[in-house]
Design a protein around this motif. Structure first.
Motif, PDB file in Angstrom:
ATOM      1  N   LEU A 319      44.805  12.115 -11.973  1.00  0.00           N
ATOM      2  CA  LEU A 319      43.493  12.371 -12.591  1.00  0.00           C
ATOM      3  C   LEU A 319      43.166  11.296 -13.629  1.00  0.00           C
ATOM      4  CD1 LEU A 319      41.088  14.407 -12.949  1.00  0.00           C
ATOM      5  CD2 LEU A 319      42.411  15.410 -14.813  1.00  0.00           C
ATOM      6  N   ASP A 329      30.912  14.596 -13.174  1.00  0.00           N
ATOM      7  CA  ASP A 329      31.976  14.567 -12.165  1.00  0.00           C
ATOM      8  C   ASP A 329      33.351  14.612 -12.823  1.00  0.00           C
ATOM      9  OD1 ASP A 329      30.099  14.455 -10.201  1.00  0.00           O
ATOM     10  OD2 ASP A 329      30.364  12.308  -9.756  1.00  0.00           O
ATOM     11  N   ALA A 333      36.111  17.683 -12.360  1.00  0.00           N
ATOM     12  CA  ALA A 333      37.483  17.416 -11.891  1.00  0.00           C
ATOM     13  C   ALA A 333      38.509  17.898 -12.910  1.00  0.00           C
ATOM     14  CB  ALA A 333      37.657  15.924 -11.617  1.00  0.00           C
ATOM     15  N   LYS A 336      38.679  21.759 -12.865  1.00  0.00           N
ATOM     16  CA  LYS A 336      39.356  22.215 -11.640  1.00  0.00           C
ATOM     17  C   LYS A 336      40.869  22.090 -11.788  1.00  0.00           C
ATOM     18  CE  LYS A 336      39.434  21.418  -6.644  1.00  0.00           C
ATOM     19  NZ  LYS A 336      38.890  20.586  -5.520  1.00  0.00           N
TER      20      LYS A 336
END
Length: 538
Positions: A319, A329, A333, A336
């Protein structure tokens, strides 16, 4: 000229004397009808011969038993007038058939009751368990299953051999010396939860004249049907409560953080004593914390954590190295992954904005970027508390009993002694003993052979008890494997020290026992005259 002959007796004189002391031959011959005019060897004597063969650790099949006895003093071990060829596979096979026809389970209970009386044993606890024994050869398939005959088939294998046909053996042992007091052969696919009820009730009823005792078993007996049945039959029990029972899970959650009482004699355990009811049966519960279970749980959870740490750090680094086209975005991410993490906890997290230029080289002063990219910067720590809780919960187990007069430490101690049955199964399944798998043509005889195997354990365990108690009562000692004095030798070791003891016969008048050492004489003297006679010590 005198004729010289040597015969091997080794430890079999001890075995024969214990068989006599337990009254096994007498119990069988009084119980099973037989035509003595047609038999030179009674059924009880045939059983004694098979027990001697089994405890001779020769691992011979039935048709080789005469060969085993060729150089043995049968007049001492069984009775005068018996020859090795009198113990052929036909005689022994018919004896197995007779045992099966009478019923090996009730016969074993009768023998064990007499044996306990002869040994002056009154068991306080009876330990119950089962095992699977794999069977070679082709037997009764599902299509040809006979009513009342043990069904040899595949099932859950406690030896981790689900590919093999098997038969199940249930056994109850008394608590102090691991002497079996009840046995039952079961189909290879039997369930403990269903089968345990019958053997417990039958056993307690057979011993009701001498003692009831308390049955100790694993969690398989803890079902609503079993508990109600035991209550209706006035049977006391101690068992472990299955982990999957909802009430037990809730109980473990409730005691989190509560102070537990240390076991006064065993520092490995602490406990919390509670009352409860399950299946309308009043019972006492003891939630036990075990340091041994904690060690196992710590290893298990640590292995799980190592895999999880590697996985989550790899995902976190992935990540961090990812560039996003917009801040939304990046945030999506991040959110999540945070939801996915169960171990990592992110700290000081921020979204970093990076200027990007389409033209290569150094941008001009005050030149506006063509576009932006976004990355995530963060530190992490580990959320370990849930895993500490996991170790704690896996270190706990719950014991239950319907005997409301037993103290919690006695409940724990009684359950700890459950290993006596497992020890007995290890003996029965030892490759040195009879055979580590059964090969015999008729399933009825398989059931009878399981009876014999359990009888062998009875003799073996009883002899160990006799040796140890006799040495202590006489303040005498035997030697251990290092040549040091001991009052607690194992039967197996005593047997090994009797290797190479022979009887020398000179003509028809004189017999001499060879290779008896001082420690053998000491032991025989402690065991008593019936043991001395077999070694011609008068």
């Amino acid at each position: 000229m005198n004729e010289y002959k040597t015969q091997t007796i080794e430890h079999l004189g001890l075995v024969a004397s214990m068989i006599d002391e337990l009254g096994i031959v007498e119990s069988i011959d009084k119980t099973i009808k037989q035509d003595k005019k047609e038999r030179k060897v009674t059924i009880g004597e045939a059983v004694k011969a098979m027990l001697l063969n089994g405890l001779g650790f020769a691992n011979r099949q039935l048709y080789l038993v005469p060969q085993f006895f060729e150089n043995k003093p049968l007049d001492i071990l069984i009775k005068e007038g018996i020859e090795p060829n009198n113990l052929n596979d036909s005689v022994l096979g018919r004896a197995l058939d007779s045992l099966y026809e009478y019923g090996v389970t009730p016969l074993f209970s009768l023998i064990s009751q007499n044996a306990l009386e002869n040994l002056n044993l009154v068991p306080k606890y009876h330990h119950l368990d089962s095992t699977s024994i794999h069977v070679d050869g082709k037997y009764n398939s599902d299509e040809e299953k006979k009513e009342g005959v043990v069904h040899i088939t595949k099932g859950y294998s406690k030896d981790h051999r689900p590919d093999l046909n098997q038969v199940m053996l249930e056994m109850i042992c008394e608590n102090s010396h691991g002497i079996p007091v009840a046995m039952r052969a079961l189909d290879g696919n039997s369930s403990d939860k269903i089968s345990f009820e019958k053997i417990v009730i039958d056993h307690i009823q057979s011993l009701s004249k001498t003692t009831t005792g308390t049955v100790v078993a694993d969690s398989a007996i803890y079902t609503a049907n079993n508990l109600k049945s035991f209550q209706n039959n006035n049977i006391k029990w101690i068992t472990r409560v299955p982990n999957q029972i909802k009430e037990n899970k809730e109980l473990i959650e409730l005691i989190d953080g509560q102070r537990m009482t240390p076991h006064s004699k065993d520092e490995r355990y602490s406990y919390l004593f509670l009352g409860n009811s399950y299946a309308d049966v009043n019972q006492h519960l003891v939630v036990v914390h075990s340091t041994l279970a904690k060690e196992r749980a710590t290893k298990s959870v640590s292995r799980k954590l190592e895999k999880l740490v590697d996985k989550e750090i790899k995902e976190f680094n992935s990540l961090k190295s990812t560039l996003f086209a917009c801040e939304n975005d990046a945030n999506r991410a991040l959110e999540k992954l945070i939801k996915k993490f169960s171990l990592l906890e992110l700290n000081d997290t921020k979204i970093v904005k990076h200027k990007r230029y389409k033209k290569a080289g150094q941008p001009k002063k005050n030149q506006e970027p063509d576009f932006y990219e976004y990355s995530i910067e963060s530190n992490y720590s580990f959320k370990l508390e849930p895993y500490y809780q996991d170790v704690w919960k896996k270190s706990l187990f719950t014991l239950a009993t319907n005997d409301l007069n037993i103290e919690p430490e006695e409940i724990i101690d009684a359950y700890k002694n459950q290993f006596v049955v497992e020890k007995g199964f290890r003996f029965i399944k030892s490759p040195e003993f009879l055979a580590n798998s059964l090969y015999i043509k008729k399933p009825e005889r398989v059931e009878a052979l399981l009876f014999l195997m359990t009888l062998c354990l009875m003799v073996y365990a009883s002899l160990e008890m006799k040796i140890r108690t006799s040495l202590k009562e006489n303040n005498e000692f035997f030697i251990n494997q290092k040549g040091k004095p001991t009052q607690t030798p194992t039967t197996r070791w005593v047997f090994q020290t009797f290797t190479d003891i022979h009887i020398l016969s000179i003509g028809n008048t004189q017999q001499i026992v060879m290779n008896l050492k001082d420690y053998h004489h000491t032991l025989l003297r402690c065991l008593g005259r019936n043991y001395q006679i077999n070694y011609l010590v008068f």
